[in-house]
Write a protein that holds these residues in place. Structure first.
Motif, PDB file in Angstrom:
ATOM      1  N   ALA A 180       0.821  -1.208   0.000  1.00 17.64           N
ATOM      2  CA  ALA A 180       0.000   0.000   0.000  1.00 17.64           C
ATOM      3  C   ALA A 180       0.855   1.258   0.000  1.00 17.64           C
ATOM      4  CB  ALA A 180      -0.934  -0.014   1.209  1.00 17.64           C
ATOM      5  N   LEU A 212       2.465   1.660  -3.466  1.00 24.98           N
ATOM      6  CA  LEU A 212       1.491   2.138  -4.437  1.00 24.98           C
ATOM      7  C   LEU A 212       1.167   3.611  -4.203  1.00 24.98           C
ATOM      8  CD1 LEU A 212      -0.446   1.497  -6.758  1.00 24.98           C
ATOM      9  CD2 LEU A 212      -2.129   0.754  -5.058  1.00 24.98           C
ATOM     10  N   THR A 213       1.020   3.988  -2.955  1.00 19.79           N
ATOM     11  CA  THR A 213       0.775   5.400  -2.638  1.00 19.79           C
ATOM     12  C   THR A 213       1.921   6.269  -3.128  1.00 19.79           C
ATOM     13  OG1 THR A 213      -0.442   4.706  -0.674  1.00 19.79           O
ATOM     14  CG2 THR A 213       0.260   6.991  -0.779  1.00 19.79           C
ATOM     15  N   VAL A 262       1.751   6.765  -7.010  1.00 20.24           N
ATOM     16  CA  VAL A 262       0.695   7.681  -7.437  1.00 20.24           C
ATOM     17  C   VAL A 262       1.066   9.126  -7.106  1.00 20.24           C
ATOM     18  CG1 VAL A 262      -1.729   8.299  -7.124  1.00 20.24           C
ATOM     19  CG2 VAL A 262      -1.060   5.897  -7.204  1.00 20.24           C
ATOM     20  N   PRO A 293      -3.540   4.757  -0.576  1.00 23.29           N
ATOM     21  CA  PRO A 293      -3.609   4.732  -2.044  1.00 23.29           C
ATOM     22  C   PRO A 293      -4.942   5.251  -2.577  1.00 23.29           C
ATOM     23  CG  PRO A 293      -2.700   2.677  -1.228  1.00 23.29           C
ATOM     24  CD  PRO A 293      -3.186   3.436  -0.039  1.00 23.29           C
ATOM     25  N   ALA A 350      -4.746   8.965  -2.407  1.00 28.56           N
ATOM     26  CA  ALA A 350      -3.890   9.504  -3.465  1.00 28.56           C
ATOM     27  C   ALA A 350      -4.613   9.511  -4.814  1.00 28.56           C
ATOM     28  CB  ALA A 350      -2.600   8.685  -3.557  1.00 28.56           C
TER      29      ALA A 350
END
Length: 903
Positions: free
Chosen positions: A108, A111-112, A115, A351, A354
């Motif tokens: 997580a 991925l955050t 982005v 995420p 974001a």
């Protein structure tokens, strides 16, 4: 290493990035000007612009490098965050396990980060136009970077609780989790600043609302700013207490003069008030921003304020709501489990936040951004026009002014790529250098106060030798200070000590907050274990003692059949030693018992050994009965028990007297020496005793002499042959008041249904009657109660009993009276004691009669009710027929009239 070093370093790097954001423009301008001054042989501290140098190659390169090589604050912040993320990967890999929650949390945050990185890259492409654009984009980046900042704290808590939960307390985890509120407050401040800028510009043309906008704007900014500063102060205070607890553990002890740690002091004196203030100010700040956005919605509509506000406010609301559900919901998790789930959910939500920022709140390339930049430019121009003495300086020059675009494109991309890679590597190296991968490496505290008033531990033990303490083998090594001899205890620190040889205990030496030693526990003499219950035919004498120390003695009692004594001594080494012995007891030959013979053969008696406790049984010779036992006692002699006695028959019957003895005595039998006492009949006096002799017969002494004659003969003369129907003497006892054996007084008893208390007195050789005679009970009206009458109770009168005389119930006495004694009265209140009831007499035939009568009455009632209902139905049918006949248009025909008449 402190448990909050990661948080402190993250805040330090974030603060440095913000310093670069607000200080880099004048700093870079000064450095560039000074560089050109140095290159052009000019004074670096002059205020005027340097002249153009004759050599352009070095100047152009310097200008190009200062333009493209300057470190942007947001790239610096992202590089540091990437360094933290890469370090987290190394830490988890070093542990060797990847639990599911750690994998989910790490994915997580990665991925955050991707982005947010893409969004920052998009906005950085338009940031380099001028000062206005930089200020605008920097304010937007505060919100765009928020998911990475919060997600990193959430992942850090998940990793610590999953992999190192035993090393981190709940207070430390809560400190890390709640520290992320600083970035939330900062982002909310930036959102309000964005709204304020738009409203300030748009409201310039509305003079009426302008007077309202300015004070409300100032109030909203002040409210949010106050919350930002308060949350910063609370978080810094909490981080400082946690940091001091590990870096200077004795500082708080020394200041407070108590053994309360910094964290405990914060929890007891600051936490509750800080939480209340934080909650109130947070609520006010959110209310200010929400009210400002709702009030000036017509001005803010073009920039889409809804998602911009909820993109920050949602973090506060969602995380707070899920914390309430996990803590006070129906799950009943333990506290560490609650923090783990809360931090995991927070990290997984980042995420999504974001994506909301990039798609809804701050989408790049949309008209709102161009509109916002124009408003910012207009705001700056108006500010410049109002303050003409302040000149707006452009810190960025278009590369086309100095370098051709053909040369820049390829070189600039390579430069940016290499610069970013070098920056990420440098950030990772810096983070790993400051925070080693092995978090459990303990660094020595920076500040620690020790007990010095009474010397080191060894000196204190030597000076207090009466305590019998001794240092352990590892005490010196555990409490040695760098470059200092001896073993020292810090404030509120403690160590375990040993006892001297011959003593036992677990003493503890503690350094009090005042700098003096304080011992707990004592060294007592060596204790021996539980002594044996049996030693050498001896058993331990129970004395109630539960602890045995050195030099204590206990006594063992020899078992039956043995004589002597054994002593147990507790040695100094904790081992029991025993002294003495128990010798066996032997009795001589059994004694000869008269009237009995032993139940053993002669040769068995001659060769048998009689130990203590053994017994020999004797059989009584005829005509004697009984049993005798000879038991060898502990003193070596035989003890006889039992007797051989002659048994007598039942005591003889003597005239005018009755033998008095219990039934149990008659069952067991009358043996030699037994005495039986006789009671003289009424009217006779004297003493009569029978004794069982050795020959099996009774010898009688004394007798009953005539005094007043037979009492029953006297009563028969007085009341007739049937006197026993009114009186009884079976349960009467004879009372002797003279002491000569004469029967002086005999109480008599009236039969049931009669009242009275007569007495028979033997006086001067004759009987006389005294007391109340037996007669029927009298009522209050002067009537006489029946001697026997019946009373039935219950709903069906099925509970019938026979009563005698007067009946006493519920505090009132009454009876059925004789019909001849009181006219027409059947029942009346009686005077005198009540008679007994006879519960066994019932009258079932009368009960059945009453029940039959009630059944007949009920049946008759039901038949009558049925007849009434049938008659009512017939009457109703007739009324309906008449009604139909009346409403008809023609009179009824002859046949109908006949039918109606019949009906």
């Amino acid at each position: 290493m402190s448990q909050v070093d990661v948080v402190l370093l993250q805040f330090a790097m974030g603060t440095f990035a913000l310093a670069m954001r607000y200080c880099s423009r004048p700093l870079l301008s000064c450095c560039r000007r000074c560089g050109l001054c140095f290159h052009g042989w000019l004074c670096c501290i002059c205020n005027r612009e340097p002249a153009q140098s004759t050599s352009t190659s070095i100047g152009d390169f310097y200008l190009w490098f200062s333009t493209y090589g300057a470190v942007r604050w947001y790239w610096f912040h992202l590089a540091i965050q990437l360094g933290f993320i890469s370090r987290e990967f190394q830490v988890i890999s070093a542990v060797g396990t990847w639990p599911f929650e750690v994998k989910l949390s790490f994915c997580a945050i990665c991925l955050t980060y991707l982005v947010v990185l893409l969004e920052v890259y998009n906005f950085s492409s338009v940031r380099s136009k001028d000062v206005v654009t930089k200020i605008t984009v920097d304010g937007l980046l505060d919100m765009i970077l928020l998911p990475v900042n919060i997600g990193l704290f959430g992942h850090l808590c998940v990793r610590k609780l999953s992999l190192q939960g035993q090393h981190h307390s709940v207070q430390v985890i809560s400190t890390i989790a709640e520290s992320s509120e600083i970035w939330e407050a900062w982002a909310l401040w930036s959102v309000l600043g964005l709204f304020v800028t738009v409203v300030d510009v748009e409201s310039q043309e509305d003079a009426e609302r302008r007077s309202f906008v300015k004070p409300f704007r100032n109030l909203s900014l002040q409210g949010v700013r106050t919350w930002v500063f308060i949350i910063m102060a609370i978080s810094v205070t909490r981080l400082a207490t946690t940091f001091l607890e590990h870096s200077a553990p004795s500082l708080c002890f020394w200041v407070s003069k108590s053994c309360m740690s910094c964290t405990k002091l914060y929890e007891d004196h600051i936490h509750l008030a800080a939480a209340a203030v934080n909650f109130i100010l947070c609520s006010f700040a959110l209310a200010f921003v929400f009210t400002f956005e709702h009030t000036f919605d017509e001005y803010l509509r073009r920039i889409g304020p809804f998602w911009k506000f909820w993109g920050v406010k949602g973090v506060v609301s969602v995380t707070y709501f899920q914390w309430l559900v996990l803590s006070y919901g129906p799950f009943h998790f333990e506290q560490k489990r609650i923090y783990l789930l809360h931090c995991l959910l927070t990290t997984v939500e980042m995420p999504i936040l974001a994506v909301i920022h990039s798609c809804c709140a701050y989408p790049f390339g949309k008209p709102w951004l161009e509109y916002l930049l124009k408003l910012q430019q207009k705001d700056m121009e108006e500010a410049e026009a109002e303050a003409s003495d302040r000149r707006m300086t452009v810190f960025w020059r278009d590369p086309e002014d100095t370098i051709s675009m053909g040369k820049v494109d390829s070189m600039l991309c390579c430069f940016y790529l290499l610069f970013w890679i070098a920056g990420c590597i440098g950030a990772h190296s810096f983070v790993v250098f400051v925070l080693p991968v092995n978090e459990m490496v303990q660094r020595p505290p920076m500040f620690n106060v020790s007990c010095t008033k009474e010397g080191d531990i060894w000196q204190y033990v030597e000076n207090n030798h009466q305590l019998h303490y001794r240092l352990k083998d590892d005490t010196l090594e555990k409490h040695r200070l760098p470059n200092v001899g001896g073993a020292w205890l810090h404030l509120c620190d403690r160590t375990e000590l040993d006892c001297e040889p011959g003593f036992q205990g677990s003493p503890i030496l503690r350094c009090s907050p005042s700098g003096t030693y304080d011992h707990r526990g004592f060294c007592r003499r060596t204790r021996c274990g539980q002594p044996k219950e049996e030693v050498g035919h001896a058993r331990l004498h129970s004395s109630g003692q539960t602890r045995w120390t050195s030099d204590m003695e206990i006594t063992y009692e020899c078992q039956r059949g043995f004589t002597g004594q054994i002593q147990g001594i507790c040695g100094k080494d904790g081992v029991w030693r025993f002294e003495g012995e128990c010798k066996e007891v032997i009795c001589p030959s059994p004694p000869v018992v008269p009237r009995a013979k032993p139940l053993l053969e002669p040769h068995e008696l001659e060769y048998r050994t009689w130990q203590a406790g053994t017994s020999l049984h004797y059989q009584c010779e005829e005509p004697f009965t009984g049993s005798i036992t000879a038991t060898c006692e502990d003193d070596g002699t035989f003890l006889l028990s039992g007797r051989c006695l002659r048994q007598c028959n039942a005591p003889p019957k003597m005239p005018n007297s009755v033998a008095i003895y219990e039934n149990q005595l008659a069952i067991k039998g009358f043996f030699e020496g037994l005495r039986v006492t006789y009671q003289c009949s009424p009217g006779y006096g004297g003493t009569l005793i029978a004794t069982c002799r050795e020959d099996g017969n009774f010898s009688v002494e004394g007798g009953c002499k005539l005094r007043c004659g037979g009492l029953e003969s006297f009563l028969e003369k007085q009341f007739g042959v049937f006197w026993k129907d009114d009186l009884s003497t079976n349960q009467s006892g004879t009372l002797d008041f003279t002491g000569t054996g004469e029967a002086d007084l005999v109480p008599l008893r009236c039969s049931m249904g009669l009242a009275g208390q007569p007495l028979a007195v033997c006086h001067e050789g004759g009987w006389r009657l005294l007391g109340d005679p037996c007669q029927l009970f009298r009522t209050s009206s002067g009537c006489r109660c029946k001697r026997q009458w019946k009373l039935c109770q219950g709903l069906l009168q099925n509970n019938c009993k026979l009563w005698h005389g007067c009946h006493d119930r519920d505090g009132s006495s009454w009876c059925e009276v004789e019909s001849s004694s009181c006219g027409q009265t059947s029942w009346d209140y009686c005077v005198g004691q009540s008679a007994q009831e006879d519960p066994e007499v019932h009258l079932p035939s009368e009960t059945k009669t009453v029940a039959l009568r009630i059944g007949l009455l009920v049946t008759a009632g039901l038949l009558g009710l049925g007849v009434l209902l049938w008659m009512a139905k017939i009457k109703k049918g007739c009324q309906q027929h008449r009604t139909q006949h009346t409403r008809g248009s023609e009179p009824p025909g002859p046949l109908e009239a006949v039918e109606l008449q019949q009906t």
